[in-house]
Motif scaffolding. Structure first.
Motif, PDB file in Angstrom:
ATOM      1  N   THR A   1       4.071  -1.151   3.530  1.00 15.11           N
ATOM      2  CA  THR A   1       3.657   0.249   3.430  1.00 15.11           C
ATOM      3  C   THR A   1       4.794   1.118   2.897  1.00 15.11           C
ATOM      4  OG1 THR A   1       4.215   0.525   5.778  1.00 15.11           O
ATOM      5  CG2 THR A   1       1.896   0.132   5.220  1.00 15.11           C
ATOM      6  N   VAL A   2       4.411   2.019   1.991  1.00 15.50           N
ATOM      7  CA  VAL A   2       5.361   2.956   1.396  1.00 15.50           C
ATOM      8  C   VAL A   2       4.758   4.356   1.474  1.00 15.50           C
ATOM      9  CG1 VAL A   2       6.687   3.592  -0.648  1.00 15.50           C
ATOM     10  CG2 VAL A   2       6.129   1.183  -0.230  1.00 15.50           C
ATOM     11  N   ALA A   3       5.516   5.301   1.968  1.00 12.84           N
ATOM     12  CA  ALA A   3       5.087   6.702   1.990  1.00 12.84           C
ATOM     13  C   ALA A   3       5.728   7.421   0.811  1.00 12.84           C
ATOM     14  CB  ALA A   3       5.496   7.369   3.298  1.00 12.84           C
ATOM     15  N   GLU A   4       4.897   8.040  -0.034  1.00 10.06           N
ATOM     16  CA  GLU A   4       5.389   8.771  -1.194  1.00 10.06           C
ATOM     17  C   GLU A   4       5.524  10.256  -0.866  1.00 10.06           C
ATOM     18  OE1 GLU A   4       3.887   7.009  -5.225  1.00 10.06           O
ATOM     19  OE2 GLU A   4       2.136   7.319  -3.958  1.00 10.06           O
ATOM     20  N   GLY A   5       6.410  10.924  -1.583  1.00  6.44           N
ATOM     21  CA  GLY A   5       6.478  12.380  -1.522  1.00  6.44           C
ATOM     22  C   GLY A   5       7.104  12.955  -0.274  1.00  6.44           C
ATOM     23  N   ILE A   6       8.033  12.224   0.356  1.00  8.21           N
ATOM     24  CA  ILE A   6       8.735  12.788   1.519  1.00  8.21           C
ATOM     25  C   ILE A   6       9.752  13.805   1.025  1.00  8.21           C
ATOM     26  CG2 ILE A   6      10.380  12.280   3.353  1.00  8.21           C
ATOM     27  CD1 ILE A   6       8.863   9.816   3.988  1.00  8.21           C
ATOM     28  N   GLU A   7       9.599  15.038   1.483  1.00 10.69           N
ATOM     29  CA  GLU A   7      10.440  16.120   0.981  1.00 10.69           C
ATOM     30  C   GLU A   7      11.147  16.898   2.076  1.00 10.69           C
ATOM     31  OE1 GLU A   7       7.833  18.395  -1.456  1.00 10.69           O
ATOM     32  OE2 GLU A   7       7.416  16.720  -2.804  1.00 10.69           O
ATOM     33  N   GLN A   8      10.921  16.523   3.337  1.00  7.06           N
ATOM     34  CA  GLN A   8      11.600  17.220   4.428  1.00  7.06           C
ATOM     35  C   GLN A   8      11.853  16.238   5.574  1.00  7.06           C
ATOM     36  OE1 GLN A   8       9.133  20.347   6.053  1.00  7.06           O
ATOM     37  NE2 GLN A   8       7.242  19.206   5.727  1.00  7.06           N
ATOM     38  N   SER A   9      12.864  16.545   6.365  1.00  5.40           N
ATOM     39  CA  SER A   9      13.302  15.623   7.418  1.00  5.40           C
ATOM     40  C   SER A   9      12.226  15.381   8.462  1.00  5.40           C
ATOM     41  CB  SER A   9      14.571  16.164   8.082  1.00  5.40           C
ATOM     42  OG  SER A   9      14.348  17.444   8.642  1.00  5.40           O
TER      43      SER A   9
ATOM     44  N   VAL B   1       1.172  12.722   2.842  1.00  4.41           N
ATOM     45  CA  VAL B   1       2.483  12.658   3.484  1.00  4.41           C
ATOM     46  C   VAL B   1       3.122  14.034   3.613  1.00  4.41           C
ATOM     47  CG1 VAL B   1       4.831  11.765   3.242  1.00  4.41           C
ATOM     48  CG2 VAL B   1       2.873  10.294   2.724  1.00  4.41           C
ATOM     49  N   HIS B   2       3.015  14.826   2.547  1.00  2.00           N
ATOM     50  CA  HIS B   2       3.702  16.115   2.540  1.00  2.00           C
ATOM     51  C   HIS B   2       3.170  17.032   3.635  1.00  2.00           C
ATOM     52  CE1 HIS B   2       5.832  19.576   1.115  1.00  2.00           C
ATOM     53  NE2 HIS B   2       4.713  20.261   1.031  1.00  2.00           N
ATOM     54  N   ASN B   3       4.067  17.480   4.499  1.00  2.00           N
ATOM     55  CA  ASN B   3       3.778  18.407   5.598  1.00  2.00           C
ATOM     56  C   ASN B   3       2.946  17.758   6.701  1.00  2.00           C
ATOM     57  OD1 ASN B   3       4.304  21.037   6.602  1.00  2.00           O
ATOM     58  ND2 ASN B   3       2.185  21.617   6.218  1.00  2.00           N
ATOM     59  N   ALA B   4       2.868  16.433   6.738  1.00  2.00           N
ATOM     60  CA  ALA B   4       2.095  15.758   7.776  1.00  2.00           C
ATOM     61  C   ALA B   4       2.645  16.034   9.166  1.00  2.00           C
ATOM     62  CB  ALA B   4       2.062  14.253   7.509  1.00  2.00           C
ATOM     63  N   SER B   5       3.936  16.329   9.261  1.00  2.16           N
ATOM     64  CA  SER B   5       4.538  16.613  10.563  1.00  2.16           C
ATOM     65  C   SER B   5       3.981  17.887  11.178  1.00  2.16           C
ATOM     66  CB  SER B   5       6.061  16.736  10.416  1.00  2.16           C
ATOM     67  OG  SER B   5       6.396  17.715   9.451  1.00  2.16           O
ATOM     68  N   ASN B   6       3.371  18.750  10.353  1.00  2.00           N
ATOM     69  CA  ASN B   6       2.795  20.004  10.853  1.00  2.00           C
ATOM     70  C   ASN B   6       1.270  20.015  10.783  1.00  2.00           C
ATOM     71  OD1 ASN B   6       5.373  21.252  11.256  1.00  2.00           O
ATOM     72  ND2 ASN B   6       5.514  21.535   9.039  1.00  2.00           N
ATOM     73  N   ASP B   7       0.659  18.865  10.511  1.00  2.00           N
ATOM     74  CA  ASP B   7      -0.782  18.831  10.278  1.00  2.00           C
ATOM     75  C   ASP B   7      -1.368  17.601  10.976  1.00  2.00           C
ATOM     76  OD1 ASP B   7      -3.368  18.379   9.085  1.00  2.00           O
ATOM     77  OD2 ASP B   7      -2.792  19.706   7.447  1.00  2.00           O
ATOM     78  N   THR B   8      -2.128  17.839  12.034  1.00  2.00           N
ATOM     79  CA  THR B   8      -2.661  16.727  12.823  1.00  2.00           C
ATOM     80  C   THR B   8      -3.666  15.890  12.033  1.00  2.00           C
ATOM     81  OG1 THR B   8      -4.343  18.221  13.755  1.00  2.00           O
ATOM     82  CG2 THR B   8      -2.320  17.907  15.032  1.00  2.00           C
ATOM     83  N   THR B   9      -4.393  16.523  11.109  1.00  8.07           N
ATOM     84  CA  THR B   9      -5.360  15.763  10.299  1.00  8.07           C
ATOM     85  C   THR B   9      -4.637  14.789   9.377  1.00  8.07           C
ATOM     86  OG1 THR B   9      -6.934  17.599  10.343  1.00  8.07           O
ATOM     87  CG2 THR B   9      -7.255  15.929   8.642  1.00  8.07           C
TER      88      THR B   9
ATOM     89  N   LEU C   1       0.854  -1.189   0.000  1.00  5.34           N
ATOM     90  CA  LEU C   1       0.000   0.000   0.000  1.00  5.34           C
ATOM     91  C   LEU C   1       0.885   1.233   0.000  1.00  5.34           C
ATOM     92  CD1 LEU C   1      -3.181   0.597   2.103  1.00  5.34           C
ATOM     93  CD2 LEU C   1      -1.384   2.313   2.104  1.00  5.34           C
ATOM     94  N   LYS C   2       0.684   2.104  -1.003  1.00  4.89           N
ATOM     95  CA  LYS C   2       1.468   3.329  -1.106  1.00  4.89           C
ATOM     96  C   LYS C   2       0.592   4.512  -0.677  1.00  4.89           C
ATOM     97  CE  LYS C   2       4.681   3.774  -4.099  1.00  4.89           C
ATOM     98  NZ  LYS C   2       5.445   4.060  -5.346  1.00  4.89           N
ATOM     99  N   ILE C   3       1.031   5.193   0.356  1.00  4.56           N
ATOM    100  CA  ILE C   3       0.287   6.340   0.870  1.00  4.56           C
ATOM    101  C   ILE C   3       0.605   7.546   0.000  1.00  4.56           C
ATOM    102  CG2 ILE C   3      -0.163   7.793   2.873  1.00  4.56           C
ATOM    103  CD1 ILE C   3       0.865   5.475   4.609  1.00  4.56           C
ATOM    104  N   ASP C   4      -0.406   8.161  -0.548  1.00  4.53           N
ATOM    105  CA  ASP C   4      -0.228   9.244  -1.508  1.00  4.53           C
ATOM    106  C   ASP C   4       0.473  10.439  -0.873  1.00  4.53           C
ATOM    107  OD1 ASP C   4      -0.943  10.329  -4.255  1.00  4.53           O
ATOM    108  OD2 ASP C   4      -1.814  11.876  -2.963  1.00  4.53           O
ATOM    109  N   ARG C   5       1.289  11.124  -1.703  1.00  2.00           N
ATOM    110  CA  ARG C   5       2.066  12.265  -1.230  1.00  2.00           C
ATOM    111  C   ARG C   5       1.192  13.395  -0.695  1.00  2.00           C
ATOM    112  NH1 ARG C   5       2.376  16.838  -3.514  1.00  2.00           N
ATOM    113  NH2 ARG C   5       4.345  17.226  -2.456  1.00  2.00           N
ATOM    114  N   SER C   6      -0.062  13.495  -1.140  1.00  5.93           N
ATOM    115  CA  SER C   6      -0.934  14.562  -0.656  1.00  5.93           C
ATOM    116  C   SER C   6      -1.216  14.415   0.835  1.00  5.93           C
ATOM    117  CB  SER C   6      -2.250  14.576  -1.437  1.00  5.93           C
ATOM    118  OG  SER C   6      -2.973  13.372  -1.260  1.00  5.93           O
TER     119      SER C   6
END
Length: 410
Positions: free
Chosen positions: A355-363, A328-336, A321-326
């Motif tokens: 499981t694969v997370a797509e679109g990781i762009e920041q640490s 993943v991106h900025n999830a560290s700053n977004d509780t939803t 299952l690949k979790i879409d980048r929409s």
């Protein structure tokens, strides 16, 4: 000294004077000096309509005269070919709605820049924009003269002009390379490297997608074989068009190619976009069941962005299952977004899926996914799509980074 970035024209739409200065300073430090400034959406529209070149917009939402939402809607309605960064401190749920609205217009939404503004994050967005631009550097977009018709595309397939770039997928617990995703590129004789957005739809329209995919699958298997000869077992994931899933002979075709190379079928991961198999026709389900039975890996791509996620998981024997980048991106700053990821990971775990997370762009997003025990990740933070010949150098640099004090193993 920061290298000057040429041919990037940025429009900053911000009514707060101090914030606009901070943005301009950050852009200048990043090497961008072609910057226009507007204090509201109406001024920004006038700048665009005056003929001033704009290919990247940084836009606030809450502004007088014309707010950013209305401005972005105008830009999208008129079909402007721009990328957008939303700069706002408003409710994340509202911002996601605006991002979806912009994306539905076909605009390239790079993401949201929360306030107070982080220069580091802004540079990350700029780097992502530039990486996208590199793929089509010196090429001519379709609407500006790149000649494409059925005969040209078919000849390009026959001549071997379509090649694969590989984006690394790494283990989140160790950082080690696990597999790669194979992505199509057109090595056009007159336009350098052309990104898939400029030819995939035409391939499907003219019935060439199966011929293209079979050519790329053979390239992927050749690469797996090359790695095997080097003593490495690296899986390759490749997207399969829904049109191909109706071909019940696809498993036999792939088995023949796999057997001739003495490879394990599990090393080939067939990625199926969630909306791709949505019809669940008899032939599609037959093909997918036979692929799974014969040991091929099946991944559901862009999970959660369609309308039939649960039905797909229930009917199709996925292994990944690949979790879409929409999400993943900025999830560290977004509780939803974090809650959505946690739900997806829990679901995958209960179903026994990788499981694969797509679109990781920041640490920070990398660390979040590690903490949530996602297994694998890909994105520009890890590595961009690249020719196979560049993977060794990338891997060496990446592993040096992961073993540093800045990036401890879990």
């Amino acid at each position: 000294m920061k290298k000057e970035i040429k041919n990037v024209h940025v429009l900053v739409v911000e009514d707060h004077e101090l914030l606009s200065k901070i943005l301009i300073q950050a852009l200048t430090r990043a090497g961008i000096d072609k910057i226009a400034l507007a204090t509201n959406g109406l001024e920004a529209l006038n700048i665009i309509q005056s003929g001033t070149p704009v290919n990247l917009i940084i836009c606030d939402l809450d502004m007088p005269t014309m707010d950013g939402i209305e401005f972005i809607n105008h830009v999208g309605t008129h079909g402007s070919d721009v990328s957008i960064i939303i700069s706002s401190s408003l409710d994340p749920a509202l911002i996601r709605t605006v991002e979806d609205m912009a994306a539905s217009h076909g605009l390239d939404v790079l993401g949201t820049l929360p306030k107070p503004i982080s220069s580091e994050k802004l540079e990350g967005f700029i780097n992502r924009y530039l990486q996208q631009d590199i793929l089509t550097e010196n090429s001519q977009p379709q609407h500006t003269g790149l000649a494409i018709n059925q005969a040209i595309l078919e000849k390009a397939i026959d001549d071997g002009q379509f090649i694969l770039y590989f984006q690394p997928k790494v283990k989140l617990d160790t950082g080690e390379l696990h597999s790669v995703e194979a992505l199509a590129r057109w090595k056009h004789p007159n336009a350098s490297i052309v990104a898939p957005g400029q030819f995939i739809a035409q391939m499907e329209q003219w019935g060439l997608i199966e011929k293209l995919t079979l050519s790329l699958l053979n390239q992927a298997l050749d690469q797996i074989e090359n790695w095997k000869k080097q003593g490495r077992s690296i899986s390759v994931a490749i997207n399969i068009s829904p049109a191909m899933l109706n071909n019940t002979q696809l498993p036999d075709i792939l088995l023949k190619e796999i057997s001739s190379r003495h490879l394990d079928p599990k090393l080939l991961i067939l990625e199926i976009t969630e909306n791709g198999a949505i019809t669940n026709t008899t032939s599609t389900l037959t093909t997918l069941a036979r692929l799974k039975m014969h040991g091929f890996s099946l991944a559901i791509d862009d999970f959660g962005v369609g309308y039939s996620s649960m039905q797909q998981l229930n009917r199709i024997p996925f292994t990944e299952l690949k979790i879409d980048r929409s999400f993943v991106h900025n999830a560290s700053n977004d509780t939803t977004l974090k809650a959505i990821i946690e739900a997806n990971l829990s679901l995958a775990q209960n179903l026994g899926l990788k499981t694969v997370a797509e679109g990781i762009e920041q640490s920070k997003d990398w660390q979040l996914l590690r903490d949530l025990h996602c297994e694998m990740a890909q994105g520009f933070f890890i590595g961009k799509p690249m020719p196979a010949s560049e993977l060794d150098d990338w891997e060496k640099s990446w592993l040096e980074f992961t073993t540093s004090n800045r990036f401890p193993k879990r």
